[in-house]
Design an enzyme around this catalytic site. Structure first.
Site, PDB file in Angstrom:
ATOM      1  N   ASP A  55       0.842  -1.192   0.000  1.00 54.49           N
ATOM      2  CA  ASP A  55       0.000   0.000   0.000  1.00 54.49           C
ATOM      3  C   ASP A  55       0.880   1.247   0.000  1.00 54.49           C
ATOM      4  O   ASP A  55       1.624   1.491   0.952  1.00 54.49           O
ATOM      5  CB  ASP A  55      -0.906  -0.018   1.241  1.00 54.49           C
ATOM      6  N   CYS A  95      -6.357   4.026  -2.898  1.00 54.74           N
ATOM      7  CA  CYS A  95      -6.449   2.629  -2.463  1.00 54.74           C
ATOM      8  C   CYS A  95      -7.558   1.818  -3.105  1.00 54.74           C
ATOM      9  O   CYS A  95      -7.318   0.876  -3.858  1.00 54.74           O
ATOM     10  CB  CYS A  95      -6.595   2.579  -0.940  1.00 54.74           C
ATOM     11  N   HIS A 145     -10.278  -3.380   1.748  1.00 55.73           N
ATOM     12  CA  HIS A 145     -10.678  -2.024   1.359  1.00 55.73           C
ATOM     13  C   HIS A 145     -11.595  -1.996   0.141  1.00 55.73           C
ATOM     14  O   HIS A 145     -11.520  -1.093  -0.703  1.00 55.73           O
ATOM     15  CB  HIS A 145      -9.448  -1.146   1.110  1.00 55.73           C
ATOM     16  N   ASP A 305      -0.698  -0.511  -4.793  1.00 55.46           N
ATOM     17  CA  ASP A 305      -1.926   0.098  -5.306  1.00 55.46           C
ATOM     18  C   ASP A 305      -1.694   1.511  -5.832  1.00 55.46           C
ATOM     19  O   ASP A 305      -2.422   1.974  -6.701  1.00 55.46           O
ATOM     20  CB  ASP A 305      -3.036   0.065  -4.251  1.00 55.46           C
TER      21      ASP A 305
END
Length: 493
Positions: A55, A95, A145, A305
């Protein structure tokens, strides 16, 4: 064997009725004709697929990309045996949209997650669904997410368990929607019982992933290991990793203003500490594949991401069209089919291209719902990219850390092998020659010497917008189409 999906088309309670004509209706109906052949016993076993998804790890900050300060020995070793997609791009660099594009092979205005903390449709056809239908064991560990809600805020959905019907084809499940408390990090198992990862979560998640590999080595498996770091907070990596950078004078990118040097150096020290900790995790996953004897027949991906500005251009966070935000690492290792020689692919490669490329390598049919390109012909050298072809950049609705009040705005653009070209709602906004200006410090937009190039790039951008049914409307229009409320802090009025 005909593959059937029982996903009911666009249930009223998962997404607004208006989505039907806008999103998945045609691709889902086409699934009835989708045929997938079972492998005959004489054929080689399908390859395993392991995706390591980090991330907020930008492409520039790995040793193999030329950063001599960040310590990534395991990734450097991996790169020495992989195809390095040097111009991998997070098309909507934030994200949830990027994660939805990875799993569906679609652009954000098709799958609908163009705004953080909104739900990926249960009916979406994902990599997990397709691999499971092809006989794969499927597992997901870490950050998800994609279980957002239609509420105006997102706190409840970020802390709630994900129902079984919203796990998009993944059976083994050690997942939490979203947290950045890496040293007290929760997860839910398949029965939605809540646990805490031990210590720094990435280490315990890696241990679980190694166990999964060992237990499933006899059968084809898809495993996604989704780490929360190196996303901020940047000062929370284990102490031994933070100490590696404590006394190091961090070299900054030339596009970081002098007035922000202290903040940038402090952030990068913590950022790099997270990276070195995750580098250890990648090494442990590679060791597990070797130990179990499945390394040669495993497609292994390392990526992220999106990136992070970290004060380049005087900016922080993501969503923005500059390279620090959009460019991500992407290493692809598959010894059985691609060998072990390091190669670099210069063609721009977007997140929607991941799913069709992996399925093509695995010889699994790509569903009609996918919009991304299969890059196997480019990897093999059978196809070449044209100079002005590029990866689409978009921000349909600026939100959260880059909302309208913070200077955010809607834009569309292209990142080609050489140029970055971006339009906002007022017209052409940015044009960089990344060969001559790698840190994007000279905006050439509307200059007489580059107008011919600008017009050619604009023509290519318009072609891509038509191909993705993107009418480039104000953000409010897309929220209305999908029935999404504004988050209170994002509302422009």
């Amino acid at each position: 064997m005909k593959v059937q999906f029982s996903k009911e088309l666009l249930r009223r309670n998962s997404l607004p009725k208006a989505i039907g004509s806008y999103l998945l209706l045609v691709p889902v109906l086409m699934l009835g004709a989708w045929q997938m052949k079972e492998p005959r016993s004489a054929e080689p076993r399908r390859p395993n697929i392991v995706i390591v998804l980090t991330d907020q790890w930008r492409a520039q900050d790995v040793g193999y990309a030329g950063n001599r300060q960040v310590r990534t020995p395991q990734l450097d070793s991996l790169a020495a045996e992989s195809v390095n997609f040097r111009l991998a791009v997070s098309n909507l660099s934030v994200c949830a949209p990027a994660r939805a594009s990875l799993l569906t092979g679609q652009y954000p205005l098709r799958h609908g997650v163009f705004y953080n903390d909104r739900p990926l449709p249960t009916e979406a056809i994902t990599l997990g669904d397709v691999c499971k239908a092809a006989g794969y064991q499927t597992g997901y560990i870490g950050k998800w997410h994609l279980n957002g809600s239609l509420d105006s805020t997102f706190h409840e959905s970020r802390n709630s368990p994900i129902p079984a019907e919203r796990r998009q084809g993944f059976d083994f499940w050690k997942v939490f929607e979203c947290t950045h408390d890496y040293n007290r990090s929760p997860y839910f198992n398949e029965a939605n019982v809540r646990f805490l990862w031990k210590g720094y979560d990435a280490f315990d998640q890696t241990k679980t992933a190694v166990e999964y590999i060992e237990q499933n080595a006899a059968n084809p498996f898809l495993l996604v290991v989704s780490y929360g770091p190196p996303h901020d907070p940047y000062q929370t990596a284990p102490k031994e990793y933070r100490q590696l950078y404590a006394d190091v004078e961090i070299a900054l990118r030339p596009n970081v203003p002098d007035s922000l040097r202290v903040e940038a150096q402090r952030a990068l020290k913590g950022y790099y500490a997270h990276m070195t900790a995750l580098d250890r995790c990648v090494g442990e996953l590679q060791a597990a594949l070797r130990k179990t004897g499945v390394e040669d027949n495993t497609i292994f991906v390392f990526t992220s991401d999106h990136g992070d500005m970290i004060y380049s251009q005087g900016e922080i966070n993501k969503q923005k069209p500059w390279d620090e935000s959009i460019r991500i690492p992407f290493l692809l290792k598959y010894p059985r089919a691609l060998g072990r020689e390091a190669r670099t692919l210069e063609a721009p490669f977007g997140v929607p291209d991941i799913m069709p490329t992996l399925l093509s390598l695995a010889k699994v049919e790509v569903p009609a719902s996918v919009e991304g390109k299969d890059f196997v012909p480019y990897v093999s050298g059978k196809k070449k990219f044209k100079p002005l072809e590029g990866a689409l950049l978009l921000c349909p609705v600026p939100f959260h850390q880059w909302n309208y009040a913070a200077g955010g705005k809607e834009y569309r653009g292209l990142r080609t092998t050489r140029y970055t070209y971006v339009r906002d709602r007022q017209g052409p906004w940015l044009l960089y020659d990344n060969e001559k200006d790698p840190y994007q410090q000279r905006n050439l937009c509307d200059q007489p010497s580059t107008l011919k190039t600008q017009r050619a790039l604009d023509k290519e951008l318009q072609k891509m917008l038509r191909a993705t049914n993107d009418d480039f409307q104000p953000g409010e229009v897309y929220l209305q189409r999908w029935g999404y409320p504004w988050h209170p802090k994002d509302r422009p009025y």
